[in-house]
Scaffold this motif. Structure first.
Motif, PDB file in Angstrom:
ATOM      1  N   HIS A  66       0.858  -1.188   0.000  1.00 43.28           N
ATOM      2  CA  HIS A  66       0.000   0.000   0.000  1.00 43.28           C
ATOM      3  C   HIS A  66       0.887   1.227   0.000  1.00 43.28           C
ATOM      4  O   HIS A  66       2.115   1.150   0.120  1.00 43.28           O
ATOM      5  N   SER A 110      -3.128  -4.691  -1.205  1.00 43.09           N
ATOM      6  CA  SER A 110      -4.340  -3.931  -1.555  1.00 43.09           C
ATOM      7  C   SER A 110      -4.107  -2.930  -2.671  1.00 43.09           C
ATOM      8  O   SER A 110      -5.037  -2.577  -3.398  1.00 43.09           O
ATOM      9  N   TRP A 127      -3.783   0.049  -2.032  1.00 43.43           N
ATOM     10  CA  TRP A 127      -4.490   1.237  -1.567  1.00 43.43           C
ATOM     11  C   TRP A 127      -3.506   2.395  -1.479  1.00 43.43           C
ATOM     12  O   TRP A 127      -2.335   2.183  -1.139  1.00 43.43           O
ATOM     13  N   PRO A 128      -3.889   3.627  -1.791  1.00 42.28           N
ATOM     14  CA  PRO A 128      -5.220   4.074  -2.203  1.00 42.28           C
ATOM     15  C   PRO A 128      -5.462   4.064  -3.712  1.00 42.28           C
ATOM     16  O   PRO A 128      -6.516   4.526  -4.156  1.00 42.28           O
ATOM     17  N   CYS A 152      -6.250   1.622  -5.427  1.00 39.99           N
ATOM     18  CA  CYS A 152      -7.412   0.771  -5.651  1.00 39.99           C
ATOM     19  C   CYS A 152      -8.728   1.532  -5.563  1.00 39.99           C
ATOM     20  O   CYS A 152      -9.756   1.071  -6.099  1.00 39.99           O
ATOM     21  N   GLU A 153      -8.725   2.703  -4.914  1.00 40.41           N
ATOM     22  CA  GLU A 153      -9.969   3.469  -4.788  1.00 40.41           C
ATOM     23  C   GLU A 153     -10.489   3.975  -6.132  1.00 40.41           C
ATOM     24  O   GLU A 153     -11.647   4.372  -6.243  1.00 40.41           O
ATOM     25  N   TYR A 162     -11.191  -0.181  -0.256  1.00 41.24           N
ATOM     26  CA  TYR A 162     -10.252  -1.110   0.371  1.00 41.24           C
ATOM     27  C   TYR A 162     -10.982  -2.399   0.757  1.00 41.24           C
ATOM     28  O   TYR A 162     -10.522  -3.510   0.479  1.00 41.24           O
TER      29      TYR A 162
END
Length: 274
Positions: free
Chosen positions: A5, A229, A231-232, A234-235, A240
């Motif tokens: 991340h 993930s 993240w961020p 993936c937003e 998440y």
């Protein structure tokens, strides 16, 4: 464990890759508090990964890891692989929670950047110190990445985001064959991460991503696959918790041992985490 991340703050430093209208939704500060709010209670520890070619960012990330409550267990930072004293710099930083290094090879204009003698020398210096090297590549850099891992069999390499298959346009080959070749190198592991943003951000589901995940798991084996993930980033394609739900779905047929490996044990072993 979330093995991949980021954190960033456009008010502190410039992120060239964040330019453009498409990335406007995530062009804001993301903090450790934001991470805790996004992840909930599912994540016990994380690996924080570099976002720019900046020693200052690496120092800042190490400070976050050192000053926190243990959530950030390690940092994959940026080091200038071409500097003659990279070994000394790695020695200085690995006394703190530096667990690996990465460069945004996907943005290098030279697709053979990873074949350069000075780059390979720097990666080898990291490997001698037990530091893995994360590979962030797209199709133009895949051949050089394969050459690098074969040239340096004593260095542990980590393929980020499953090598970024172009899911949105249905790429299978040559990605699938490349994954098979990379998996044939025992010094390589692969992150099961970033697939949602390689798909159509507004139109993806587990069924369309499953063939890519299953191919990675079949070729590498669960003990060489790490969940991340992303993240961020993936937003752009969801939340998440949506990525966590996707991981659960993609691993629904896995054994308990395989789930334990992908969701934590592999990352702890590869990055030498507690």
């Amino acid at each position: 464990m979330d093995a991949h991340h980021h954190l960033w703050d456009p008010a502190v430093r410039t992120y060239p890759w964040l330019a453009g209208a498409a990335l406007a939704p995530i062009r804001r500060a993301y903090t450790l508090a934001d991470l805790r709010a996004a992840a909930g209670d599912r994540i016990g520890a994380t690996v924080l990964v570099q976002t720019v070619s900046s020693p200052a960012e690496t120092e800042a990330f190490l400070a976050v890891a050192g000053a926190g409550d243990g959530l950030v267990a390690g940092v994959v930072g940026w080091l200038d692989l071409t500097r003659p004293d990279i070994g000394d710099e790695a020695d200085r930083l690995r006394s703190r929670p530096l667990v690996g290094a990465r460069h945004q090879v996907e943005d290098e204009p030279d697709p053979d950047w990873l074949r350069r003698a000075d780059v390979l020398r720097g990666v080898a210096a990291l490997g001698r110190r037990g530091l893995p090297y994360d590979l962030l590549v797209r199709p133009p850099q895949r051949a050089a990445a394969l050459a690098a891992v074969r040239c340096l069999p004593d260095v542990r390499f980590v393929v980020d985001h499953a090598g970024k298959p172009a899911v949105a346009v249905g790429e299978w080959e040559p990605w699938a064959s490349w994954i098979t070749e990379m998996a044939g190198c025992p010094n390589v592991v692969c992150k099961l991460s970033g697939l949602t943003t390689e798909a159509d951000w507004d139109d993806w589901d587990a069924a369309r991503l499953r063939p890519y995940a299953e191919h990675v798991l079949a070729e590498f084996g669960a003990d060489r696959v790490l969940f991340g993930s992303d993240w961020p980033v993936c937003e752009l394609a969801g939340s998440y918790r949506g990525v966590l739900a996707l991981a659960d779905e993609l691993l629904r047929d896995a054994s308990t041992a395989e789930r334990t490996a992908v969701l934590g044990d592999t990352a702890r072993r590869v990055y030498r985490l507690p």
